[in-house]
Design a protein around this motif. Structure first.
Motif, PDB file in Angstrom:
ATOM      1  N   VAL A   4       2.177   1.834  -3.511  1.00 51.62           N
ATOM      2  CA  VAL A   4       1.151   2.425  -4.374  1.00 51.62           C
ATOM      3  C   VAL A   4       1.014   3.915  -4.058  1.00 51.62           C
ATOM      4  O   VAL A   4       0.982   4.750  -4.966  1.00 51.62           O
ATOM      5  CB  VAL A   4      -0.207   1.701  -4.212  1.00 51.62           C
TER       6      VAL A   4
ATOM      7  N   LEU B 127       0.827  -1.206   0.000  1.00 46.97           N
ATOM      8  CA  LEU B 127       0.000   0.000   0.000  1.00 46.97           C
ATOM      9  C   LEU B 127       0.865   1.260   0.000  1.00 46.97           C
ATOM     10  O   LEU B 127       0.533   2.253  -0.664  1.00 46.97           O
ATOM     11  CB  LEU B 127      -0.956  -0.024   1.195  1.00 46.97           C
TER      12      LEU B 127
ATOM     13  N   LEU C  71      -3.054  -3.105  -4.756  1.00 47.45           N
ATOM     14  CA  LEU C  71      -4.088  -2.654  -3.817  1.00 47.45           C
ATOM     15  C   LEU C  71      -4.916  -3.831  -3.291  1.00 47.45           C
ATOM     16  O   LEU C  71      -5.137  -3.958  -2.080  1.00 47.45           O
ATOM     17  CB  LEU C  71      -5.005  -1.622  -4.472  1.00 47.45           C
TER      18      LEU C  71
END
Length: 153
Positions: A92, A89, A120
């Motif tokens: 990202v 996460l 994700l």
């Protein structure tokens, strides 16, 4: 059963491996390359830090008790799951800056070897699994798990 053979477009998108950076539009990575990239994005080398959950029970001399060993093993697994979720996460979230960084640009998500939707989805699944495993240790362990996972970068 009719209808079970088809996947939704969202599932199809997640199932498609990302093309390596610089590949032709529409090109797909090989499944072996994609699996390797996904595994790299989980950062298993960092899991060694989670062995520290053995320190306190080891110092207390209770690692010979089966139920304690089981709880320590569950704690280790929970930390590994949540830390990998956090790395995914975070990668990202930091995608654009990582792509500009001289070394971080080679990380699988920044390099395009792992798609953002896959990262994700996998991050959410791993976080949920880590919380579930952590709850098996004891409910108050979730506080430690949440505090520790929030410190990863």
């Amino acid at each position: 059963m009719k209808g079970l053979e088809t996947r939704s477009p969202a599932v199809e998108e997640l199932a498609q491996p990302a093309a390596p950076a610089g590949a032709a539009p529409g090109a797909l990575a090989s499944p072996a390359l994609s699996l390797r990239a996904v595994l790299r994005s989980l950062r298993p080398k960092q899991w060694a830090k989670n062995v520290l959950v053995v320190a306190a029970p080891g110092a207390a001399g209770v690692l010979s008790q089966g139920h304690i060993v089981a709880k320590v093993a569950l704690a280790f697994v929970a930390f590994c799951l949540v830390s990998s979720a956090t790395y995914l996460l975070n990668d990202v979230r930091d995608l654009e800056s990582d792509r500009l960084h001289p070394t971080k640009r080679h990380r699988p998500i920044a390099a395009g070897s792992v798609s953002v939707p896959l990262a994700l989805a996998l991050g959410i699944v791993l976080a949920a699994a880590g919380v579930a495993v952590g709850a098996l240790v004891r409910p108050t362990f979730l506080i430690v798990l949440g505090t520790r996972s929030g410190s990863r970068t």
